[in-house]
Enzyme design. Sequence first.
Site, PDB file in Angstrom:
ATOM      1  N   GLU A 193      -6.864   5.842  15.805  1.00 40.97           N
ATOM      2  CA  GLU A 193      -6.546   4.408  15.767  1.00 40.97           C
ATOM      3  C   GLU A 193      -5.724   4.017  16.980  1.00 40.97           C
ATOM      4  OE1 GLU A 193      -4.384   2.854  12.454  1.00 40.97           O
ATOM      5  OE2 GLU A 193      -5.532   4.005  11.007  1.00 40.97           O
ATOM      6  N   ARG A 211       0.864  -1.174   0.000  1.00 45.43           N
ATOM      7  CA  ARG A 211       0.000   0.000   0.000  1.00 45.43           C
ATOM      8  C   ARG A 211       0.905   1.229   0.000  1.00 45.43           C
ATOM      9  NH1 ARG A 211      -2.180   0.051   6.263  1.00 45.43           N
ATOM     10  NH2 ARG A 211      -0.915   1.812   6.881  1.00 45.43           N
ATOM     11  N   HIS A 256      -3.037  -8.457  12.782  1.00 47.67           N
ATOM     12  CA  HIS A 256      -3.179  -7.238  13.579  1.00 47.67           C
ATOM     13  C   HIS A 256      -4.458  -7.333  14.403  1.00 47.67           C
ATOM     14  CE1 HIS A 256      -3.750  -3.036  14.627  1.00 47.67           C
ATOM     15  NE2 HIS A 256      -2.469  -2.894  14.398  1.00 47.67           N
ATOM     16  N   GLU A 282      -2.558  -7.654   6.940  1.00 47.43           N
ATOM     17  CA  GLU A 282      -2.650  -7.357   8.369  1.00 47.43           C
ATOM     18  C   GLU A 282      -3.590  -8.317   9.087  1.00 47.43           C
ATOM     19  OE1 GLU A 282      -3.104  -3.009   8.768  1.00 47.43           O
ATOM     20  OE2 GLU A 282      -0.960  -3.040   9.153  1.00 47.43           O
ATOM     21  N   ASN A 297      -4.740   8.292   4.491  1.00 46.64           N
ATOM     22  CA  ASN A 297      -4.437   7.545   5.708  1.00 46.64           C
ATOM     23  C   ASN A 297      -2.944   7.644   5.965  1.00 46.64           C
ATOM     24  OD1 ASN A 297      -5.474   5.500   7.757  1.00 46.64           O
ATOM     25  ND2 ASN A 297      -3.683   4.447   6.929  1.00 46.64           N
ATOM     26  N   GLU A 298      -2.579   8.235   7.083  1.00 46.22           N
ATOM     27  CA  GLU A 298      -1.168   8.322   7.479  1.00 46.22           C
ATOM     28  C   GLU A 298      -0.253   8.664   6.299  1.00 46.22           C
ATOM     29  OE1 GLU A 298      -0.224   4.643   9.412  1.00 46.22           O
ATOM     30  OE2 GLU A 298      -0.858   5.404  11.351  1.00 46.22           O
TER      31      GLU A 298
HETATM   32  C1  GLA Z   1      -1.749   2.226  10.825  1.00 43.72           C
HETATM   33  C2  GLA Z   1      -2.697   2.290   9.660  1.00 43.72           C
HETATM   34  C3  GLA Z   1      -3.722   1.205   9.618  1.00 43.72           C
HETATM   35  C4  GLA Z   1      -3.137  -0.095  10.051  1.00 43.72           C
HETATM   36  C5  GLA Z   1      -2.518   0.063  11.403  1.00 43.72           C
HETATM   37  C6  GLA Z   1      -1.988  -1.221  11.963  1.00 43.72           C
HETATM   38  O1  GLA Z   1      -2.052   2.992  11.879  1.00 43.72           O
HETATM   39  O2  GLA Z   1      -3.322   3.533   9.540  1.00 43.72           O
HETATM   40  O3  GLA Z   1      -4.218   1.134   8.320  1.00 43.72           O
HETATM   41  O4  GLA Z   1      -2.203  -0.508   9.106  1.00 43.72           O
HETATM   42  O5  GLA Z   1      -1.457   0.971  11.306  1.00 43.72           O
HETATM   43  O6  GLA Z   1      -0.806  -1.628  11.411  1.00 43.72           O
END
Ligand code: GLA
Length: 659
Positions: free
Chosen positions: A304, A112, A355, A352, A150-151
């Site tokens: 998150e 990604r 996770h 993930e 996202n991030e």
């Molecule tokens: C980040 C991302 C999520 C996920 C988490 C957990 O915070 O924003 O999409 O990947 O990590 O790894």
Amino acid sequence: MTLTDRLGGLAFGGDYNPEQWDEQTWKEDDELMRRARVNLATVGVFSWALLEPEEGRYDFAWLDAQLDRLHANGVHVDLATPTASPPPWFTLAHPDALPVTADGTRLVHGSRDTYCISAPAYRAAARRIASALAERYGDHPALALWHVHNEYVTLCWCDHTAAAFRVWLRARYGSLDVLNEAWGTAFWSQRYGSWEQILPPRATQWHRNPGLTTDFSRFCSDEVVAAFSEQRDAIREHSDRPVTTNMMLPGYQNIDLWALGREVDLVAIDFYPSAPGLDAAAEAAFTADRARSFAGGAPWLLMEQGTSTVYDRGRTLAKEPGEILRHSLAHIARGSEGALFFQWRQSKAGAEQWHSAMVPHAGPDSRVFAEVTATGEAVARLAELAGSTVTAEVAVLHDSDAWWALNSDGLPSSELDYHSSLRDAHRALWDAGVATDFAHPEVDLGRYRFVVAPALYLLSDAGAENLRRYVADGGTLLVQHFSGVVDERLQARLGGYPAVPLRQALGIRVEEYRPLRQDERITLSDGSHGTVWSESLRLQGAETVAAYTHGALDGSPALTRHGYGDGHAWYLSTRLDEAGYAALVARLLDSAGVGPVLPGLPSGVEAVTRESSDGRRWHVVLNHGPETVPLAGHDLITAGSVTEVPPGGCVVLRGETLR
Ligand code: GLA
């Protein structure tokens, strides 16, 4: 309307990826979300390939159905633009929009975040899909928040990046002569004769020019802020809901978060601790205090966290029983308007799949889901905290420029580390039980009684003058080693460090830096110990509080204090060990008249106070320690009176009921 007005209380929920599941599971999701008191789901973060299966052809039917279903179930939506994960068709059609690493490797899709933020095709595609989503869902009754991207994290060194970097440099410097002077290109024959000769700091033979690398970091940050703002503006054309993006973990510093904080309607962060136990609790406080500061003190949001995710040097450790609630409350205590997770249901497949999630592989009949439900119940009972804020009398200075500059090649010690210096300063204050903000060195610091400046290697003229004025006006300032040493251009301050106005306040002049050997530990005259660094400095009005006792520096000042104007400026020229640093911070807090939020709590018990604009107060107390703590008042979580906080327990006491 604010997020919490729309939700009618604090937010609870997480990333929701229904496209990974079938109808039967959605039905169960509906029931379990009601049970866990979920009121906000982040949808669509990684859905680009579904939403736009081919360039320009959108398929919104499935998302229509999901939003309607969530709405019917009383769950609001934080709708994401999916631009963090371009689909395979996009990267095949636009290979030039794939990121290139510093050593020239062009990455391919398969993970990604494979985009170059400066690639025109990527930026246009991102604007298009953000706009299409906003047009379709801008007024949807479920919609409470927009979640752009996202991030933001991917860096790129490709030719698009090079072209955009040159445009940025032209705007910053105006002429090549000014750039050449700023970067000191007279050294090593680096003089640029045309803008086209300038490259991003790609892999090269040895040390890279520090002006080039720091400016590249500044440029990359500005590119992200511009890319975010473009999407935000496209959304605002169709929607009046607040727009955010989730900031990366605090150890990543690709973006100047002060700048990004000014562009979002609501600051949002992600939190995954990097160590277990008390260290995780301290890290939660660190990330939360940063978020509140980037939000300018306004409410913000924990976007998150993991229900059972502690990253620890190559392992993912499980959270201990009770930590889901304590970590959630640690953020809410410090101003978060809720507690969200990644993700609602643990994926059965994909990158993930291991996770943690709110509904684990084991299903709802599990410890994790039971704790999630209890946490959802607790958060629902804290509705009256919405909109209240936290006031701090202490600040740690935090500047992205200083961080990026301290990443330069060729510094005198590889043990100079910005992030850990900030963590150490914050940790000492957290251990002392005081509320702490972060602040930029150029903002008005007048509201703080005590300011700590760790690792402020780069300090602008304006910043140095601001710190001088802060002390003159009555503040207590602690400046730590190797601070104020270079200006914005990364050029060394001549005639002694730090920058002159700050030197006046400190009453010292640093003449020579003397890094210590690896693992070398020195003793100061007050019995404390230093590592990593030492300096030869001369007193110019200050007094010696502790002196070096070794080698060439034997007898010369290590820690100094100077009364200046109405305030006091302290200078610490080595890195003290934990006990010595804690003792120094305690001494300075005392002299600045700053006490703990709630006095008398044993170590490992955290207390934070939130206050509303009409003067109501709530004390959040988290017992991370092994002992029962006597504390009485009306607790919102149990909706009753309490007289103590057991080990691992937490209470949220209405201010007027505290005894
Ligand atoms: C980040 C991302 C999520 C996920 C988490 C957990 O915070 O924003 O999409 O990947 O990590 O790894």
